[in-house]
Write a protein that holds these residues in place. Sequence first.
Motif, PDB file in Angstrom:
ATOM      1  N   ILE A 175       0.578  -4.876  10.077  1.00 61.61           N
ATOM      2  CA  ILE A 175      -0.871  -4.916   9.843  1.00 61.61           C
ATOM      3  C   ILE A 175      -1.604  -4.129  10.921  1.00 61.61           C
ATOM      4  O   ILE A 175      -2.536  -3.363  10.639  1.00 61.61           O
ATOM      5  CB  ILE A 175      -1.361  -6.371   9.781  1.00 61.61           C
ATOM      6  N   VAL A 176      -1.187  -4.305  12.177  1.00 60.88           N
ATOM      7  CA  VAL A 176      -1.819  -3.566  13.275  1.00 60.88           C
ATOM      8  C   VAL A 176      -1.641  -2.059  13.078  1.00 60.88           C
ATOM      9  O   VAL A 176      -2.592  -1.275  13.221  1.00 60.88           O
ATOM     10  CB  VAL A 176      -1.236  -4.010  14.627  1.00 60.88           C
ATOM     11  N   ALA A 177      -0.413  -1.634  12.738  1.00 60.40           N
ATOM     12  CA  ALA A 177      -0.160  -0.208  12.520  1.00 60.40           C
ATOM     13  C   ALA A 177      -1.001   0.329  11.362  1.00 60.40           C
ATOM     14  O   ALA A 177      -1.559   1.436  11.447  1.00 60.40           O
ATOM     15  CB  ALA A 177       1.326   0.021  12.251  1.00 60.40           C
ATOM     16  N   SER A 178      -1.115  -0.442  10.285  1.00 61.48           N
ATOM     17  CA  SER A 178      -1.905  -0.009   9.137  1.00 61.48           C
ATOM     18  C   SER A 178      -3.381   0.122   9.503  1.00 61.48           C
ATOM     19  O   SER A 178      -4.060   1.063   9.073  1.00 61.48           O
ATOM     20  CB  SER A 178      -1.727  -0.997   7.982  1.00 61.48           C
ATOM     21  N   PHE A 220     -10.383  -1.771   5.283  1.00 63.37           N
ATOM     22  CA  PHE A 220      -9.506  -2.910   5.030  1.00 63.37           C
ATOM     23  C   PHE A 220      -8.799  -2.793   3.676  1.00 63.37           C
ATOM     24  O   PHE A 220      -7.669  -3.263   3.535  1.00 63.37           O
ATOM     25  CB  PHE A 220     -10.299  -4.210   5.139  1.00 63.37           C
ATOM     26  N   ILE A 221      -9.426  -2.174   2.711  1.00 65.12           N
ATOM     27  CA  ILE A 221      -8.711  -1.929   1.448  1.00 65.12           C
ATOM     28  C   ILE A 221      -7.601  -0.913   1.665  1.00 65.12           C
ATOM     29  O   ILE A 221      -6.462  -1.093   1.202  1.00 65.12           O
ATOM     30  CB  ILE A 221      -9.684  -1.459   0.361  1.00 65.12           C
ATOM     31  N   ALA A 222      -7.905   0.177   2.391  1.00 66.01           N
ATOM     32  CA  ALA A 222      -6.887   1.192   2.667  1.00 66.01           C
ATOM     33  C   ALA A 222      -5.762   0.625   3.519  1.00 66.01           C
ATOM     34  O   ALA A 222      -4.576   0.904   3.270  1.00 66.01           O
ATOM     35  CB  ALA A 222      -7.524   2.396   3.363  1.00 66.01           C
ATOM     36  N   ALA A 223      -6.119  -0.187   4.511  1.00 63.94           N
ATOM     37  CA  ALA A 223      -5.081  -0.811   5.345  1.00 63.94           C
ATOM     38  C   ALA A 223      -4.216  -1.746   4.521  1.00 63.94           C
ATOM     39  O   ALA A 223      -2.992  -1.821   4.712  1.00 63.94           O
ATOM     40  CB  ALA A 223      -5.719  -1.549   6.518  1.00 63.94           C
ATOM     41  N   GLY A 224      -4.830  -2.482   3.593  1.00 63.82           N
ATOM     42  CA  GLY A 224      -4.059  -3.367   2.723  1.00 63.82           C
ATOM     43  C   GLY A 224      -3.087  -2.599   1.841  1.00 63.82           C
ATOM     44  O   GLY A 224      -1.936  -3.019   1.642  1.00 63.82           O
ATOM     45  N   LEU A 225      -3.538  -1.455   1.326  1.00 61.77           N
ATOM     46  CA  LEU A 225      -2.647  -0.635   0.504  1.00 61.77           C
ATOM     47  C   LEU A 225      -1.504  -0.064   1.338  1.00 61.77           C
ATOM     48  O   LEU A 225      -0.341  -0.040   0.894  1.00 61.77           O
ATOM     49  CB  LEU A 225      -3.436   0.497  -0.147  1.00 61.77           C
ATOM     50  N   LEU A 226      -1.815   0.413   2.540  1.00 63.22           N
ATOM     51  CA  LEU A 226      -0.765   0.921   3.413  1.00 63.22           C
ATOM     52  C   LEU A 226       0.246  -0.167   3.762  1.00 63.22           C
ATOM     53  O   LEU A 226       1.460   0.050   3.721  1.00 63.22           O
ATOM     54  CB  LEU A 226      -1.372   1.483   4.697  1.00 63.22           C
ATOM     55  N   TYR A 227      -0.280  -1.338   4.124  1.00 64.01           N
ATOM     56  CA  TYR A 227       0.603  -2.443   4.483  1.00 64.01           C
ATOM     57  C   TYR A 227       1.515  -2.817   3.322  1.00 64.01           C
ATOM     58  O   TYR A 227       2.737  -2.981   3.492  1.00 64.01           O
ATOM     59  CB  TYR A 227      -0.253  -3.645   4.907  1.00 64.01           C
ATOM     60  N   SER A 228       0.970  -2.920   2.124  1.00 62.21           N
ATOM     61  CA  SER A 228       1.782  -3.278   0.955  1.00 62.21           C
ATOM     62  C   SER A 228       2.829  -2.200   0.673  1.00 62.21           C
ATOM     63  O   SER A 228       3.976  -2.510   0.328  1.00 62.21           O
ATOM     64  CB  SER A 228       0.888  -3.472  -0.268  1.00 62.21           C
ATOM     65  N   ASN A 229       2.424  -0.956   0.836  1.00 55.55           N
ATOM     66  CA  ASN A 229       3.351   0.137   0.572  1.00 55.55           C
ATOM     67  C   ASN A 229       4.514   0.139   1.547  1.00 55.55           C
ATOM     68  O   ASN A 229       5.686   0.170   1.142  1.00 55.55           O
ATOM     69  CB  ASN A 229       2.590   1.463   0.651  1.00 55.55           C
ATOM     70  N   PHE A 230       4.198   0.100   2.832  1.00 53.67           N
ATOM     71  CA  PHE A 230       5.256   0.228   3.834  1.00 53.67           C
ATOM     72  C   PHE A 230       6.019  -1.067   4.073  1.00 53.67           C
ATOM     73  O   PHE A 230       7.137  -1.033   4.601  1.00 53.67           O
ATOM     74  CB  PHE A 230       4.667   0.746   5.142  1.00 53.67           C
ATOM     75  N   ALA A 231       5.454  -2.193   3.700  1.00 49.87           N
ATOM     76  CA  ALA A 231       6.164  -3.455   3.885  1.00 49.87           C
ATOM     77  C   ALA A 231       7.095  -3.763   2.720  1.00 49.87           C
ATOM     78  O   ALA A 231       8.176  -4.337   2.919  1.00 49.87           O
ATOM     79  CB  ALA A 231       5.171  -4.601   4.076  1.00 49.87           C
ATOM     80  N   TRP A 232       6.689  -3.375   1.468  1.00 48.44           N
ATOM     81  CA  TRP A 232       7.489  -3.761   0.299  1.00 48.44           C
ATOM     82  C   TRP A 232       7.789  -2.581  -0.635  1.00 48.44           C
ATOM     83  O   TRP A 232       8.914  -2.392  -1.052  1.00 48.44           O
ATOM     84  CB  TRP A 232       6.770  -4.860  -0.489  1.00 48.44           C
ATOM     85  N   PHE A 233       6.770  -1.827  -0.974  1.00 47.58           N
ATOM     86  CA  PHE A 233       6.952  -0.821  -2.025  1.00 47.58           C
ATOM     87  C   PHE A 233       7.877   0.315  -1.585  1.00 47.58           C
ATOM     88  O   PHE A 233       8.746   0.753  -2.331  1.00 47.58           O
ATOM     89  CB  PHE A 233       5.587  -0.279  -2.454  1.00 47.58           C
TER      90      PHE A 233
END
Length: 487
Positions: A174-177, A213-226
Motif C-alpha cells: 500500500i505504501v509503495a502504491s 486513492f483510486i489509482a493506488a487501489g488499482l495498483l495495489y490490487s494489480n501488483f498484489a493479486w492480478f
Amino acid sequence: MSAELKSSVPPSARSPGHRPVVDSVTTINADGSHHALFPADVRGRFTVWRRYSAHVLISVYLLLPWIPVKGYPAVFLDVAGRRFHFFGFTLATQDVWLLFFGVSGLGFALFFLTALFGRVWCGWACPQTVFLDHVYRPIERWIEGDAPARRALAAAPMTAAKFGRRVAKHSLYIVASLVITHLFLAYFVSIPELWLYLHEAPGDHWASFLFVFIAAGLLYSNFAWFREQLCIVICPYGRLQSALSDDHTMTIGYDALRGEPRGRLGTPDAGACIDCNRCVQVCPTGIDIRHGLQLECVGCAACIDACDEVMIKVHRPTGLIRYDSLNGLGGGITRWLRPRTLVYGFLLLCGAAAATFAFSTVKPVNFLVYRMSGAAYFVGSQEVRNQFMVRLVSKRTTPATFTVRTENLPTGVRQTGFGAPVTLAPLAESVSPLVLLIERKDYHGPFKFTVKVSSSLDKFTLIREVEFMGPDARLLEEEDHDKGIKR
C-alpha cells in the motif's frame, strides 16, 4: 464436471514440478480460478542488467518532477494552466495536435523494435514488469522468503505468524502504491503544489484526493493479486507480437536441436537438456519456454539465466535457452535486413522527420483573432465598424514583449487598439479588443487583411488572415444618395 471436460483443461501447477502445456494458460485452475505463481529466484547476467535498467527507469520516474528546467519541472503536464513542459520546451493547449506525431512515432518505434527484438519492451521497460519485479516482488521475498517458503506459507493454515507477515507485506504494498501514485500526480500539479495538498484537508482538493486513492487501489490490487494476468488477459501486445514479428525476430527460445531428447544426467543418447524444470520454476508467467514462443512470454530472460546456471553446474555449454531467432534456433541464419524491418524503419524515419518539422514550427506565442459576439459588423451614420478580439498566449517562462500590427488595410481604415507593444508575464495570456473603422465614403465592400504578431527577441512572425465584413457597397451608396449625402 464431466471427465471429458476435465481432460480438456490442464491441471494447474500445484507443485513446482508441474509441467505447463502449450495450449492453455498455466495460471488458470481446472475450476477457472486463478492459480498463484511463486517464481523462483534467479541469478545471472540478464538478471543483473535488468535490475540496473529497472533502477534507472524507476529513478527517472521518481526524479523528473524534482528536476527544474527553465523554472519548471523537467516534465510538467500543467492541465490547470493549460501548459505542457518537456525539458524546457513548452506547449500550449493549441499545440496538443503535435502530440499526434509523438504518439505515432512511439508506435512506429515499437513496431520496429518488435520486428527486430521481439518483446524487449515487455521484459525490460514496461512499467508493469519494472514495478512488479523490482519493487513488489523484492518486498515479498524480503518478508516471506524464497519461492518454496512462499509456497509453503500460502498452503499453511492461518496463524499469528502468517497473519503478521501478510499484514506487513500488504502494508508495504500500500505504501509503495501510494508513493507511485503521488509521484504520478506530481507530474500534473508539481511537487510544491503536491506538498501543499498533503498539508490541507482532502475536501479542499477532493478530485486529486480521489484520483490518488483510486489509482493506488488499482495498483495495489494489480501488483498484489492480478500480476501476470494483466500481461496475459488485458495487454494486447502479446497478441500483436505474432503480427509484428517473423522467423528472423530475436526472441527467447529453446534450442531443441541441441536439447532433445531430454534426459537426466547419465542417460544414454540424451540431449543437453536434463529436464530439471528450472526454466519453468523461474518463469513469472508460468510457461515452459521449451514449448516454443508463446503469448504469455514477456521476454524477461529469467529462463536464460536459470538454464545457463544449470549448464555451468553440469559442465555443459551455456546457451541452450538464449536470445535468438526461430531461424537461428533451427540452425539457419538470422537476417536483420528484410522487408518487414525496412518498412518499419522507413515509417519510423518518416515519423521522426515529420515530428521534427512539426515541433520546429512551434513558436513561443500562440494568438487567435476572432470576432466579438453580436453583430458581424455595425453601420453608423459616418462609418462601418468591425470589432475583433485578439488573444495572445505566451509560452515563455520569462516576461516577453510582442508587437501586434495590421497590414493590407485599404485607405481610410482607422484602428483602435494595439497602439503599443504588449508585454506578457511568464506563461500569461491576454485578450484585447481590436476595432477597425472605415468611412462610408471609403468603403467599397468586404475586404481581407492580415494581423501579425512578432517579437524582436526571437525574430519570428505569426500571421492570421481576417475578413472585414460589411453590407454591399451599392446599398450604402443608394442610402447616402437618398439622404443627399455626397460621397
